[in-house]
Design a protein around this motif. Structure first.
Motif, PDB file in Angstrom:
ATOM      1  N   THR A  85      31.674   3.068  -7.279  1.00  0.00           N
ATOM      2  CA  THR A  85      31.413   2.340  -6.150  1.00  0.00           C
ATOM      3  C   THR A  85      31.910   0.726  -6.284  1.00  0.00           C
ATOM      4  O   THR A  85      32.732   0.310  -5.361  1.00  0.00           O
ATOM      5  CB  THR A  85      29.971   2.145  -5.451  1.00  0.00           C
ATOM      6  OG1 THR A  85      29.754   3.473  -5.249  1.00  0.00           O
ATOM      7  CG2 THR A  85      30.068   1.567  -4.262  1.00  0.00           C
ATOM      8  N   GLN A  86      31.466   0.309  -7.532  1.00  0.00           N
ATOM      9  CA  GLN A  86      32.028  -0.983  -7.794  1.00  0.00           C
ATOM     10  C   GLN A  86      33.577  -1.200  -7.948  1.00  0.00           C
ATOM     11  O   GLN A  86      33.972  -2.105  -7.625  1.00  0.00           O
ATOM     12  CB  GLN A  86      31.277  -1.429  -8.898  1.00  0.00           C
ATOM     13  CG  GLN A  86      29.712  -1.637  -8.932  1.00  0.00           C
ATOM     14  CD  GLN A  86      29.000  -1.942 -10.190  1.00  0.00           C
ATOM     15  OE1 GLN A  86      29.549  -1.669 -11.333  1.00  0.00           O
ATOM     16  NE2 GLN A  86      27.733  -2.826 -10.043  1.00  0.00           N
ATOM     17  N   ILE A  87      33.914  -0.075  -8.490  1.00  0.00           N
ATOM     18  CA  ILE A  87      35.586  -0.124  -8.916  1.00  0.00           C
ATOM     19  C   ILE A  87      36.213   0.034  -7.393  1.00  0.00           C
ATOM     20  O   ILE A  87      37.166  -0.873  -7.172  1.00  0.00           O
ATOM     21  CB  ILE A  87      35.908   1.011 -10.010  1.00  0.00           C
ATOM     22  CG1 ILE A  87      35.362   0.945 -11.010  1.00  0.00           C
ATOM     23  CG2 ILE A  87      37.512   1.358  -9.819  1.00  0.00           C
ATOM     24  CD1 ILE A  87      35.376   2.043 -12.024  1.00  0.00           C
ATOM     25  N   ALA A  88      35.669   0.754  -6.538  1.00  0.00           N
ATOM     26  CA  ALA A  88      36.233   0.735  -5.279  1.00  0.00           C
ATOM     27  C   ALA A  88      36.289  -0.212  -4.490  1.00  0.00           C
ATOM     28  O   ALA A  88      37.287  -0.709  -3.864  1.00  0.00           O
ATOM     29  CB  ALA A  88      35.642   2.213  -4.326  1.00  0.00           C
ATOM     30  N   ALA A  89      35.104  -1.211  -4.545  1.00  0.00           N
ATOM     31  CA  ALA A  89      34.826  -2.178  -3.792  1.00  0.00           C
ATOM     32  C   ALA A  89      35.818  -3.221  -4.539  1.00  0.00           C
ATOM     33  O   ALA A  89      36.292  -4.329  -3.869  1.00  0.00           O
ATOM     34  CB  ALA A  89      33.573  -2.818  -3.955  1.00  0.00           C
ATOM     35  N   ALA A  90      36.118  -3.390  -5.697  1.00  0.00           N
ATOM     36  CA  ALA A  90      36.847  -4.435  -6.317  1.00  0.00           C
ATOM     37  C   ALA A  90      38.154  -4.210  -6.394  1.00  0.00           C
ATOM     38  O   ALA A  90      39.208  -5.077  -6.529  1.00  0.00           O
ATOM     39  CB  ALA A  90      36.360  -4.511  -7.823  1.00  0.00           C
ATOM     40  N   THR A  91      38.580  -3.151  -5.910  1.00  0.00           N
ATOM     41  CA  THR A  91      40.149  -2.562  -5.344  1.00  0.00           C
ATOM     42  C   THR A  91      40.520  -2.326  -4.064  1.00  0.00           C
ATOM     43  O   THR A  91      41.362  -1.902  -3.720  1.00  0.00           O
ATOM     44  CB  THR A  91      40.659  -1.585  -6.311  1.00  0.00           C
ATOM     45  OG1 THR A  91      39.528  -0.388  -6.076  1.00  0.00           O
ATOM     46  CG2 THR A  91      40.550  -1.928  -7.925  1.00  0.00           C
ATOM     47  N   GLU A  92      39.536  -2.725  -3.118  1.00  0.00           N
ATOM     48  CA  GLU A  92      39.745  -2.580  -1.820  1.00  0.00           C
ATOM     49  C   GLU A  92      40.449  -3.990  -1.025  1.00  0.00           C
ATOM     50  O   GLU A  92      39.746  -5.012  -0.827  1.00  0.00           O
ATOM     51  CB  GLU A  92      38.333  -2.362  -1.054  1.00  0.00           C
ATOM     52  CG  GLU A  92      38.347  -2.026   0.549  1.00  0.00           C
ATOM     53  CD  GLU A  92      39.132  -0.664   0.777  1.00  0.00           C
ATOM     54  OE1 GLU A  92      39.797  -0.598   1.519  1.00  0.00           O
ATOM     55  OE2 GLU A  92      39.022   0.205  -0.370  1.00  0.00           O
ATOM     56  N   PHE A  93      41.812  -3.927  -1.022  1.00  0.00           N
ATOM     57  CA  PHE A  93      42.639  -5.068  -0.479  1.00  0.00           C
ATOM     58  C   PHE A  93      42.897  -4.783   0.750  1.00  0.00           C
ATOM     59  O   PHE A  93      42.848  -3.635   1.516  1.00  0.00           O
ATOM     60  CB  PHE A  93      43.641  -5.230  -1.268  1.00  0.00           C
ATOM     61  CG  PHE A  93      43.640  -5.776  -2.911  1.00  0.00           C
ATOM     62  CD1 PHE A  93      43.450  -7.158  -2.804  1.00  0.00           C
ATOM     63  CD2 PHE A  93      43.270  -5.034  -3.596  1.00  0.00           C
ATOM     64  CE1 PHE A  93      43.255  -7.430  -4.156  1.00  0.00           C
ATOM     65  CE2 PHE A  93      42.786  -5.408  -4.973  1.00  0.00           C
ATOM     66  CZ  PHE A  93      42.756  -6.685  -5.098  1.00  0.00           C
ATOM     67  N   PRO A  94      43.165  -5.935   1.609  1.00  0.00           N
ATOM     68  CA  PRO A  94      43.534  -5.642   2.978  1.00  0.00           C
ATOM     69  C   PRO A  94      45.038  -5.233   2.876  1.00  0.00           C
ATOM     70  O   PRO A  94      45.564  -5.008   1.914  1.00  0.00           O
ATOM     71  CB  PRO A  94      43.761  -7.196   3.710  1.00  0.00           C
ATOM     72  CG  PRO A  94      43.744  -7.931   2.228  1.00  0.00           C
ATOM     73  CD  PRO A  94      42.921  -7.210   1.260  1.00  0.00           C
ATOM     74  N   ASP A  95      45.432  -4.789   4.221  1.00  0.00           N
ATOM     75  CA  ASP A  95      47.248  -4.183   4.141  1.00  0.00           C
ATOM     76  C   ASP A  95      47.911  -5.183   3.667  1.00  0.00           C
ATOM     77  O   ASP A  95      48.882  -4.487   2.931  1.00  0.00           O
ATOM     78  CB  ASP A  95      47.228  -3.785   5.408  1.00  0.00           C
ATOM     79  CG  ASP A  95      46.201  -2.619   6.034  1.00  0.00           C
ATOM     80  OD1 ASP A  95      45.725  -1.855   5.086  1.00  0.00           O
ATOM     81  OD2 ASP A  95      46.067  -2.280   7.148  1.00  0.00           O
ATOM     82  N   GLN A  96      47.987  -6.250   3.965  1.00  0.00           N
ATOM     83  CA  GLN A  96      48.842  -7.337   3.797  1.00  0.00           C
ATOM     84  C   GLN A  96      48.344  -8.653   3.175  1.00  0.00           C
ATOM     85  O   GLN A  96      47.224  -9.244   3.563  1.00  0.00           O
ATOM     86  CB  GLN A  96      49.761  -7.451   4.767  1.00  0.00           C
ATOM     87  CG  GLN A  96      50.975  -8.444   4.617  1.00  0.00           C
ATOM     88  CD  GLN A  96      51.913  -8.419   5.646  1.00  0.00           C
ATOM     89  OE1 GLN A  96      52.485  -7.321   6.044  1.00  0.00           O
ATOM     90  NE2 GLN A  96      52.320  -9.328   6.116  1.00  0.00           N
TER      91      GLN A  96
END
Length: 598
Positions: A254-265
């Motif tokens: 979950t932490q990895i996913a949150a740390a790599t969740e960027f906006p589209d642009q």
């Protein structure tokens, strides 16, 4: 991310109270009332009023000579819980010599904890070596607690891991068990960050071996989550039944996913031409290096705007109109001041400089900077933590030197210290003899050894690496080599052949410059591979750009406010109450020309 963790205290008072009962002391025979002092002391300790509990136990010791040693040990433990080491040592000094034979375990544990509180792991382990391993639950928990932490403190992570794993045998409370594993995980990660050997010896217990081999994975999870998934999967294949899987690593994915969740642009606003081009390009390249580490299928669109080729207001407006979900930049203080009133909090902004403390900014406007004043304050705090309250300052002439000197003096005074004297030098200066003689009051008498002032516990030297390499040898030449020297990271650049002149200098710096862990080395190698012609040296601006990219998901999700700090390559990053990213740096000392962790 803004939370500060404190070292948990153990209920040694419970073990010592048990020893009172086992000793058949007079307390057992006393009529218990609501006003009973022992009940009151226990209640105060349970409420976290440790100083009051310590005094209550001391009073009991004075009133009941037969149990004096028990109560003084309890008092010492409570003073430690209150953070008053001096009072703890005073209480411990009141314990009679025969406590070594009557209360060997309790006495040794308190002595070891005092040593540990003073960061003397070797002395703590020596105290524990004087007794047999306790078999009572509370005493055994404390024994392995102190032994494990002391081993880590002295740079022996294998022994520390074994001790904390052994401690689990004595823990029955699920919360305490989890806390033990979380602390072990953090200490393993710290050891890996400092480049300590975590190689399991032959025939090591699989649980211990798994913890040790988790160290590099833990660093990757903290410092470079975009590459951590593969490392984590590899470790789990080797240790599918390891206790870390269901405890500290339960939320890793979950932490990895949150740390790599960027906006589209993302929009990146930097000066890429004109007088600030070199700075802007270095930050851009570090930013792109982080961007390229991400899975290509999950990368956001990245648009870069040259704010030297158009107005910064125009670039910002165009970036938002182009669909940016997050804006990083601009870089200069003037450009940041121009963008702040335009943002209005609609699109999150991570500005790469700090505005004045009194400037009001929108709620989604964040600031990140590498300021020498911040480092000067960090140095002042370290000097005080080292017990060095008064010293002298040598800084260059000009605005930079004035800012650094003022920040250092202000922080030192706030902590109860004082700058005894300060001197300025010119950037082209090579001979510092007069400055050194004056500031340290060097006194030379023909035929006798030279002397210097004795009230200066440290020398704070700020400036370029070239200036530091001139000043430190001249300090030694003028017989001031016995005074500890502190500096900021500006005085260091990697060059073992030249840095031998800096031996002894202590300074804070970002992991990018001084860390030896595999994750940081991999990041540095990746940046160098992408831009070999521009990265001959470890320019800190590349790290600045790299961490700016890493901060986007955390700021976008507001996780820095709720979660722990981010272990960036510019330092451990956390968000303050004014939406500014603050950094905790690694401490190093130059030995034989190379930085060694402190």
């Amino acid at each position: 991310m803004a939370a500060i963790s404190r070292r948990p205290r153990l209920p040694l008072y419970a073990a010592l109270t048990l020893s009172l009962i086992l000793a058949a002391c007079s307390l057992v025979k006393q009529e218990q009332t609501p006003q009973d002092q022992q009940e009151r002391a226990l209640h105060l300790a349970g409420e976290g009023k440790h100083a009051e509990a310590a005094q209550a136990y001391a009073d009991l010791g004075a009133e009941q000579p037969a149990n004096h040693d028990n109560y003084e040990l309890l008092s010492a433990e409570q003073w430690l819980a209150a953070g008053n080491i001096a009072a703890a040592k005073q209480a411990f000094a009141a314990v009679s010599p025969d406590a070594r034979t009557r209360l060997p375990a309790a006495r040794a544990l308190v002595a070891a904890e005092i040593a540990y509180a003073e960061n003397d792991g070797t002395a703590a382990i020596h105290e524990l070596d004087q007794i047999a391993v306790p078999t009572e639950v509370d005493l055994a928990q404390n024994y392995w607690w102190i032994r494990g932490r002391s081993a880590f403190l002295t740079g022996h992570p294998v022994e520390g891991t074994r001790a904390l794993v052994e401690r689990e045998r004595w823990l029955t409370d699920p919360a305490a068990l989890r806390a033990n594993r979380v602390e072990l995980y953090n200490k393993i990660r710290t050891a890996a960050e400092h480049g300590q050997s975590l190689k399991p010896p032959p025939k090591t217990d699989p649980v211990v071996a798994g913890w040790l081999e988790l160290g590099p994975v833990a660093v990757a999870l903290a410092r470079d989550p975009m590459r951590a998934a593969a490392a984590l999967a590899g470790w789990r294949r080797l240790y599918p039944q390891h206790p870390a899987n269901d405890s500290v690593l339960a939320v890793a994915s979950t932490q990895i996913a949150a740390a790599t969740e960027f906006p589209d642009q993302i929009a990146l606003l930097l000066p890429l031409s004109g007088r600030s081009e070199s700075v802007g390009v270095a930050v851009r390249d570090g930013f792109i290096a982080a961007y390229l580490e991400q899975d290509p299928a999950k990368r956001p669109r990245l648009k870069i705007y040259d704010v030297a080729a158009e107005s910064v207001a125009g670039a910002y407006t165009r970036a938002v109109a182009d669909g940016a979900g997050f804006v990083v930049g601009p870089l200069t203080k003037e450009d940041v001041a121009a963008v702040a009133p335009l943002s209005g909090g609609r699109t999150p902004v991570l500005a790469l400089n700090f505005l004045g403390e009194s400037v009001n900014t929108p709620h989604n406007f964040y600031q990140f900077a590498l300021l020498p004043e911040d480092e000067a304050r960090i140095v002042a705090r370290r000097a005080v933590a080292d017990g060095r309250m008064k010293g002298v300052v040598i800084v260059p002439n000009g605005e930079w030197g004035n800012r650094v000197a003022a920040a250092f003096a202000d922080e030192l005074a706030h902590l109860g210290g004082a700058v005894l004297d300060s001197q300025r030098y010119e950037s082209s200066q090579a001979d510092f003899a007069d400055i050194i003689k004056q500031i340290l009051q060097v006194h030379a008498v023909k035929g006798e050894p030279s002397t210097h002032r004795t009230d200066a516990a440290f020398i704070f030297v700020a400036g370029t690496p070239g200036a530091a390499r001139q000043i430190l040898p001249q300090l030694r030449f003028h017989y001031a080599g016995d005074v500890p020297v502190y500096s900021t990271s500006d005085s260091f650049e990697p060059d073992p052949s030249a840095n031998s002149d800096l031996d002894g200098m202590m300074f804070p710096d970002m992991p990018w410059m001084v860390a030896d862990d595999p994750a940081t080395a991999q990041i540095r190698d990746g940046v160098r591979a992408a831009w070999p012609a521009r990265t001959a040296r470890r320019d800190r601006l590349y790290a600045f750009g790299f961490d700016a990219y890493r901060l986007v998901p955390a700021l976008r999700s507001k996780s820095p406010v709720e979660a722990s700090e981010i272990s960036g390559v510019t330092g451990k990053l956390h968000l303050d109450d004014h939406n500014r990213i603050r950094r905790d740096l690694d401490w190093a000392q130059i030995r034989n020309g190379v930085p060694n962790g402190l």
